[in-house]
Design an enzyme around this catalytic site. Structure first.
Site, short mmCIF file in Angstrom:
data_model
loop_
_atom_site.label_atom_id
_atom_site.label_comp_id
_atom_site.label_asym_id
_atom_site.label_seq_id
_atom_site.Cartn_x
_atom_site.Cartn_y
_atom_site.Cartn_z
N ASP A 403 71.04 -3.81 13.64
CA ASP A 403 69.78 -3.58 12.91
C ASP A 403 69.91 -4.18 11.51
O ASP A 403 71.01 -4.55 11.08
CB ASP A 403 69.55 -2.06 12.83
CG ASP A 403 68.17 -1.70 12.28
OD1 ASP A 403 67.26 -2.55 12.28
OD2 ASP A 403 68.01 -0.53 11.85
N GLU A 406 68.28 -9.06 8.85
CA GLU A 406 67.47 -10.22 8.40
C GLU A 406 68.09 -10.94 7.22
O GLU A 406 67.85 -12.14 7.10
CB GLU A 406 66.06 -9.72 8.04
CG GLU A 406 65.29 -9.16 9.22
CD GLU A 406 65.80 -7.80 9.72
OE1 GLU A 406 66.30 -7.02 8.88
OE2 GLU A 406 65.76 -7.56 10.92
N ASP A 494 60.05 -2.41 14.25
CA ASP A 494 59.25 -1.20 14.01
C ASP A 494 57.78 -1.42 14.30
O ASP A 494 57.05 -1.97 13.49
CB ASP A 494 59.44 -0.75 12.56
CG ASP A 494 60.91 -0.43 12.28
OD1 ASP A 494 61.68 -0.32 13.24
OD2 ASP A 494 61.25 -0.30 11.09
O1 MIG Z 1 65.40 1.46 7.59
O2 MIG Z 1 68.31 2.91 11.69
O3 MIG Z 1 64.05 -0.99 13.21
O4 MIG Z 1 64.85 0.97 15.03
O5 MIG Z 1 65.69 3.43 13.98
C1 MIG Z 1 65.17 1.70 8.91
C2 MIG Z 1 67.08 3.45 11.43
C3 MIG Z 1 66.37 1.30 9.69
C4 MIG Z 1 65.08 0.23 11.44
C5 MIG Z 1 65.05 -0.05 12.90
C6 MIG Z 1 64.84 1.23 13.65
C7 MIG Z 1 65.93 2.22 13.31
C8 MIG Z 1 65.96 2.46 11.81
N1 MIG Z 1 66.14 1.19 11.11
#
Ligand code: MIG
Length: 819
Positions: A403, A406, A494
């Protein structure tokens, strides 16, 4: 000599042509005042155009990306009387012809018969080396792809920015994934043809897809000139085969990863994980994996376990494994800036983190507070990052979820249980990436930003390969670049529990699929905002067909396990997931095909029906392979919908109603159903539903056969887990349908090829829409009613079921209905 007139106020300047010359490898170099360009042909008929300021092209990036090296085909060159050039290549893998005008540089790309494919020209540079080029768009051409994008299927008329970014719940602008590839498709009666274009640019790239001028697609890079490849078709499948031949394909996933994944931000301690697992099994809801979101970590330090919440992760993983669940753990790239934390200390000592212009390690605020970012572009950093995964993999975690890659961050902290603060994208533009020891190799972050997640996933995949050399890895990623499918599946980040996001997931996943990412999915039920029962029902019905099927949701909303919406919805969810599990042989076969040819699992209608202009407009239906079409309900309150059926005969799944396309029909779609159609001639391999990949289905195999004069399917079986299939450890069988005279039908099952043993078992064939037969012959022997051991058949309600002892041998079934 003519030069292009600069547009007033334009930051791009025109090029003054100097001359051209062929290279020893059969390419052609063009010299301009202060710039250079090179045209090369690939053995598959692709055309590559590279250009840069200066008198030398930058090094080919294939090594940095871990891609196969580019090989130029020796093209034939002809100088024409009018100072133009013709360069062409004909070969077994593809043929192409390029008519080149050197001044101003213009490329007319065509097939070997001279049929035009694409016209490019108007190459300009800005002072920093950003390049711009234009492609002509014909009136009937539609433009698809561009990886992960909001909006509809056809991108014509839009302006797109490809720069990896966390859009932070705003359904607008650039997305997490940046795949600068598009597919142009033209369909009218006379000429249906497709081609693709990859703009291999690792910094931000801009596309004006006929927005400013309807007949121009303008491509722009931010620096580093231009590296562009045109892939000829003529079919969409041909284009994607060539494109993925270049950037890589989706390796065969482990079978469990194709099951349902249950996730939440977060199942935040062992008890919660156990409880959700128990309940999934008690209620018989098929699920193969449970995801651990950020709260399993100790203070959000990557590669640690929270001592109180997860005191015994290995024991937990082992328990889960016994119940048929795999654990997938999230990993963020941000490493907590904490001198007592080993990963930080070690990374710092070894200079593994991104630094700014002044050699200071760049900090970013993310979950753990101030964090630093590994520089994944360097091989030694990737190797080091791979090693860190031992803390998770030794405990028995099976998959890794990348996650925030980017990369994303913010300035204010977000904590569990507090109000959600708006995200703010940290400005990373000054960040530099490269070892301080070699300042001349430094690259500004913006120039390679789009590769950040790609390179992280490369390291992650290697971690899994190192830990389990004979298992297929599962990596899930939020960010990615062209070719990310080699390393990871993509989920679309998201989304909101709102109908438009359910609807939009179809074109979004179709465009991702056309961009090479076969293994993709959206959060089922929506990530943010609370889901209504009806929306959840429709979402899981559709999501059960996503190539990657995961229910996930955010902490600040109602829980989203399938049973949270009452018994009626739970039953719908269970049925949807059971259908997915029953359909697994078909789905798996599609992934095997994708590994081989790059063909997507999810396909827009025009992919299968390239000449059908109506099909090219459909963005709320999709093909699952070439035989099944799904027409989900994506509108609140709807209990019926219109469905477009392209040419051919179609069977409605369930009642076998038959329709002749092309036509629009209206079908009923009560809340507990999702319209599904099979093309006549389809042979769909299925099996009994199981709750997870480790269970033995009953029946082990059933072919659903929709009679037609011709039909074909390739069955692939292997152990679903290891790499043995690469060494012959798979069994493939070709199944053919041949209807001879009226009333006679013949199905031929080929002999098994490959070493994977098929233990003797009772398999089934189900012939749909089959009138009561007079005789059924199995390998020439007439079949009767059920008898122990032998093949037998039963007929009822228009279905003929043939059950037989299946040892992987060939067989022929003949049906005579005497009509
Ligand atoms: O700032 O890890 O897209 O799937 O549950 C949010 C927490 C960070 C974004 C991800 C989401 C995940 C969440 N993350």
């Amino acid at each position: 000599m003519t030069t292009t007139q600069p547009v007033p106020g334009d930051r791009y300047r025109p090029l003054a042509f100097r001359g051209w010359q062929p290279t020893s490898a059969g390419e052609i170099d063009f010299a301009f005042d202060g710039a250079i360009a090179r045209i090369a042909l690939g053995p598959d008929g692709s055309v590559r155009l590279r250009a840069a300021l200066g008198d030398e092209l930058p090094p080919d990036p294939h090594e940095a990306l871990g891609r196969a090296a580019w090989r130029s085909a020796a093209g034939e060159l002809r100088e024409n009387d009018d100072a133009t050039l013709t360069l062409w290549h004909e070969g077994p893998l593809g043929s192409v012809r390029v008519d080149i005008r050197p001044d101003p540089l213009t490329l007319g790309i065509g097939d070997r018969h001279g049929e035009p494919i694409a016209m490019l020209g108007g190459l300009h540079f800005d002072a920093r080396g950003g390049a711009r080029i234009k492609q002509m768009l014909g009136p009937g051409e539609r433009v698809f792809g561009f990886g992960e994008q909001h909006g509809g299927l056809d991108k014509r008329g839009q302006r797109l920015l490809l720069r990896t970014r966390d859009p932070a719940l705003t359904p607008r602008g650039a997305m997490y994934v940046a795949i600068p590839f598009y597919l142009v498709h033209r369909s009218d009666e006379a000429t249906a043809s497709s081609h693709g274009v990859l703009l291999d640019s690792f910094g931000a790239a801009r596309f004006d897809v006929g927005a400013t001028r309807p007949d121009r697609l303008v491509l722009e890079t931010d620096g580093d000139g231009l590296d562009l490849i045109v892939f000829p078709g003529p079919t969409p499948a041909d284009v994607i085969a060539r494109f993925t031949g270049r950037v890589g394909r989706t390796p065969r996933p482990p079978l469990w990863a194709l099951g349902h994944h249950q996730s939440r931000w977060s199942y935040a301690n062992e008890t919660q994980v156990r409880r959700v697992a128990e309940e999934l099994r008690e209620r018989g809801i098929p699920t193969d994996a449970i995801h651990l979101d950020i709260d399993y970590m100790d203070g959000y330090r990557v590669f640690t376990w929270h001592p109180k919440r997860f005191p015994a992760p290995a024991q937990l993983a082992e328990e889960m494994r016994r119940q048929g669940f795999r654990l997938v753990a999230i990993v963020d790239p941000g490493v907590k800036k904490d001198p007592d934390y080993e990963v930080y200390r070690e990374g710092l000592t070894r200079d593994h983190f991104c630094t700014d212009r002044n050699d200071r390690v760049t900090t970013l605020r993310v979950w753990p507070g101030d964090s630093v970012l590994p520089d994944f572009n360097r091989a030694e950093v990737r190797a080091w990052w791979s090693e860190q995964h031992r803390a998770l993999l030794d405990a028995g975690v099976s998959g890794i979820w990348n996650d925030m890659n980017e990369p994303a961050g913010w300035k204010s902290d977000l904590r569990l249980g507090r109000v959600m603060l708006p995200y703010r994208q940290q400005d990373l533009s000054a960040m530099q990436q490269a070892p301080p020891a070699a300042p001349e190799l430094r690259v500004a972050h913006e120039r390679v930003r789009n590769l950040y997640g790609y390179q992280e996933c490369r390291a992650t995949r290697a971690a899994l390969e190192n830990a389990h050399p004979d298992e297929r890895p599962f990596v899930l990623s939020r960010s990615g670049y062209a070719g990310i499918q080699r390393f990871a599946a993509i989920w679309t980040g998201d989304n909101l529990a709102r109908w438009p996001h359910l609807r939009e997931s179809i074109p979004m996943l179709l465009n991702l699929s056309l961009s090479g990412v076969a293994f993709c999915g959206a959060d089922i039920g929506g990530f943010a905002l609370s889901c209504t029962p009806e929306l959840y029902a429709r979402w899981i019905q559709l999501g059960a067909f996503y190539p990657f099927a995961r229910t996930h949701s955010m902490w600040a909303k109602k829980r989203q396990e399938p049973w949270r919406f009452g018994p009626e919805i739970e039953a719908i969810a269970k049925a949807a997931l059971e259908f997915r599990m029953a359909l697994m042989p078909h789905l798996y076969g599609l992934f095997c095909e994708s590994e081989r040819s790059g063909a997507p699992v999810w396909r827009p209608l025009f992919y299968e029906f390239p000449g059908d202009a109506e099909a090219a407009k459909i963005e709320d239906q999709f093909m699952l392979g070439s035989e099944l079409m799904v027409a989900p309900v994506v509108t609140r309150g709807a209990r019926e919908r219109r469905v477009y059926l392209p040419e051919g005969r179609w069977f409605a799944w369930g009642d076998d109603a038959q329709y002749l396309g092309p036509r629009w029909i209206r079908v009923a779609a009560p809340l507990d159903s999702i319209p599904l159609f099979a093309r006549a001639g389809a042979i769909v391999p299925m099996r009994g539903a199981v709750r997870h990949a480790g269970e033995i289905p009953d029946p082990p195999l059933r072919l659903e056969i929709f009679p037609e004069a011709e039909g074909f399917a390739r069955l692939v079986e292997d152990d679903g887990l290891s790499l043995a299939y690469q060494r012959g450890g798979e069994a493939t069988r070709d199944v053919r349908l041949r209807a001879h005279a009226a009333g006679r039908l013949r199905l031929e099952i080929g002999r098994r090829e490959g070493d994977f043993p098929i233990e003797p078992r009772r398999s089934q064939l189900r012939f749909h829409a089959c009138p009561r037969p007079q005789r059924v012959l199995f390998d020439g022997e007439e079949l009767g009613a059920p008898a122990q051991g032998a093949a037998h058949c039963t007929w009822s309600g228009g279905h003929l079921i043939v059950a037989f002892e299946d040892r992987g041998d060939g067989a022929v079934v003949e049906i005579e209905s005497g009509a």
